[in-house]
Write a protein that holds these residues in place. Structure first.
Motif, short mmCIF file in Angstrom:
data_model
loop_
_atom_site.label_atom_id
_atom_site.label_comp_id
_atom_site.label_asym_id
_atom_site.label_seq_id
_atom_site.Cartn_x
_atom_site.Cartn_y
_atom_site.Cartn_z
N UNK A 87 0.87 -1.12 0.00
CA UNK A 87 0.01 -0.01 0.04
C UNK A 87 0.97 1.32 0.08
N UNK A 88 0.42 2.26 -0.85
CA UNK A 88 1.17 3.62 -0.76
C UNK A 88 0.33 4.27 0.10
N UNK A 89 1.22 4.98 1.26
CA UNK A 89 0.35 5.87 2.05
C UNK A 89 0.66 7.47 1.80
N UNK A 90 -0.27 8.26 1.91
CA UNK A 90 -0.15 9.61 1.49
C UNK A 90 -0.90 10.45 2.44
N UNK A 91 -0.57 11.70 2.38
CA UNK A 91 -1.34 12.71 3.31
C UNK A 91 -1.85 13.96 2.47
N UNK A 92 -2.80 14.46 3.33
CA UNK A 92 -3.58 15.60 2.28
C UNK A 92 -3.70 16.39 3.53
N UNK A 93 -3.11 17.94 3.47
CA UNK A 93 -3.39 18.86 4.43
C UNK A 93 -4.65 19.64 3.83
N UNK A 94 -5.56 19.32 4.57
CA UNK A 94 -6.90 19.86 4.24
C UNK A 94 -7.21 21.32 4.46
N UNK A 95 -6.38 22.02 5.46
CA UNK A 95 -6.26 23.56 5.23
C UNK A 95 -5.66 23.96 3.87
N UNK A 96 -4.82 23.35 3.32
CA UNK A 96 -4.29 23.97 2.36
C UNK A 96 -4.80 23.39 0.88
N UNK A 97 -5.58 22.07 1.15
CA UNK A 97 -6.10 21.49 -0.14
C UNK A 97 -7.61 21.28 0.00
N UNK A 98 -8.36 22.45 0.69
CA UNK A 98 -9.72 22.57 0.92
C UNK A 98 -10.59 21.95 -0.30
N UNK A 99 -10.10 22.11 -1.66
CA UNK A 99 -10.98 21.56 -2.67
C UNK A 99 -11.11 20.15 -2.64
N UNK A 100 -9.76 19.59 -2.49
CA UNK A 100 -9.88 18.16 -2.41
C UNK A 100 -10.85 17.62 -1.09
N UNK A 101 -10.58 18.14 0.09
CA UNK A 101 -11.19 17.74 1.19
C UNK A 101 -12.83 17.81 0.70
N UNK A 102 -13.25 18.99 0.15
CA UNK A 102 -14.57 19.19 -0.04
C UNK A 102 -15.24 18.23 -1.12
N UNK A 103 -14.19 17.66 -2.21
CA UNK A 103 -14.57 16.91 -3.17
C UNK A 103 -15.14 15.33 -2.58
N UNK A 104 -14.47 15.27 -1.53
CA UNK A 104 -14.35 13.90 -0.89
C UNK A 104 -15.30 14.00 0.50
N UNK A 105 -16.00 15.23 0.67
CA UNK A 105 -16.91 15.18 1.83
C UNK A 105 -16.04 14.88 3.18
N UNK A 106 -14.94 15.36 3.26
CA UNK A 106 -14.12 15.25 4.47
C UNK A 106 -14.62 16.20 5.47
N UNK A 107 -15.24 15.69 6.61
CA UNK A 107 -16.02 16.93 7.51
C UNK A 107 -15.25 16.84 8.76
N UNK A 108 -14.17 15.89 9.01
CA UNK A 108 -13.38 15.67 10.28
C UNK A 108 -12.13 15.33 10.04
N UNK A 109 -11.22 15.63 10.68
CA UNK A 109 -9.94 15.17 10.54
C UNK A 109 -9.34 14.49 12.18
N UNK A 110 -8.58 13.65 11.91
CA UNK A 110 -8.17 13.02 10.78
C UNK A 110 -9.08 12.10 10.31
N UNK A 111 -9.05 11.80 9.02
CA UNK A 111 -9.87 10.67 8.20
C UNK A 111 -9.01 9.92 7.29
N UNK A 112 -8.92 8.69 7.46
CA UNK A 112 -8.34 8.01 6.53
C UNK A 112 -9.26 7.46 5.58
N UNK A 113 -8.96 7.27 4.08
CA UNK A 113 -9.69 6.85 3.05
C UNK A 113 -8.85 6.15 2.23
#
Length: 144
Positions: free
Chosen positions: A90-116
């Motif tokens: 498995x490749x593991x990756x991180x997305x900073x939701x404060x910097x990448x709000x569009x991605x967080x919104x696209x995936x409906x991330x409402x709480x952090x941390x959230x793993x997908x």
């Protein structure tokens, strides 16, 4: 793609590389010559996120986090340890939701941390809340 190899996106130049199964640790990018797969999480942003999710033929486990979130900060080292344990399946990756709000919104991330967990370009599982390394590994292995 045959069962003997799969495509992995280079974390450095984003080139797509055909890698023989079981040789991920030694594989180098045909374009930039950097290692294709390291046992540590990648920090992704918009364009790199989309390419890694869509083009990797290995599962990608993403930690949606915020650097100002206490539980996120506590889970960070655990996620790093999980990357070592899940490598090279498995490749593991991180997305900073404060910097990448569009991605967080696209995936409906409402709480952090959230793993997908993504396979074949699609989200196959999601887990909100902080976990330790063993919980992350056990959770991910259920779906890979």
């Amino acid at each position: 793609m045959t069962a003997d190899n799969h495509l992995i996106v280079c974390p450095n130049c984003r080139a797509i590389n055909r890698v023989i199964s079981g040789r991920e640790a030694e594989a180098t990018c045909g374009k930039c010559k950097s290692k294709v797969f390291e046992p540590q999480p990648l920090e992704l942003v918009g364009a790199t996120f989309d390419r890694h999710i869509a083009k990797n033929e290995i599962p990608v486990l993403v930690d949606f986090y915020s650097p100002s979130c206490g539980p996120c900060l506590m889970m960070g080292p655990q996620f790093d340890d999980a990357a070592k344990q899940l490598h090279p399946q498995v490749r593991l990756a991180k997305i900073d939701t404060t910097m990448e709000q569009a991605i967080a919104g696209r995936f409906g991330i409402q709480a952090v941390p959230t793993l997908a967990l993504f396979k074949g370009g699609k989200e196959v599982a999601r887990q909100p809340g902080a976990m330790n390394a063993q919980q992350i590994v056990s959770w991910a292995r259920q779906y890979i």
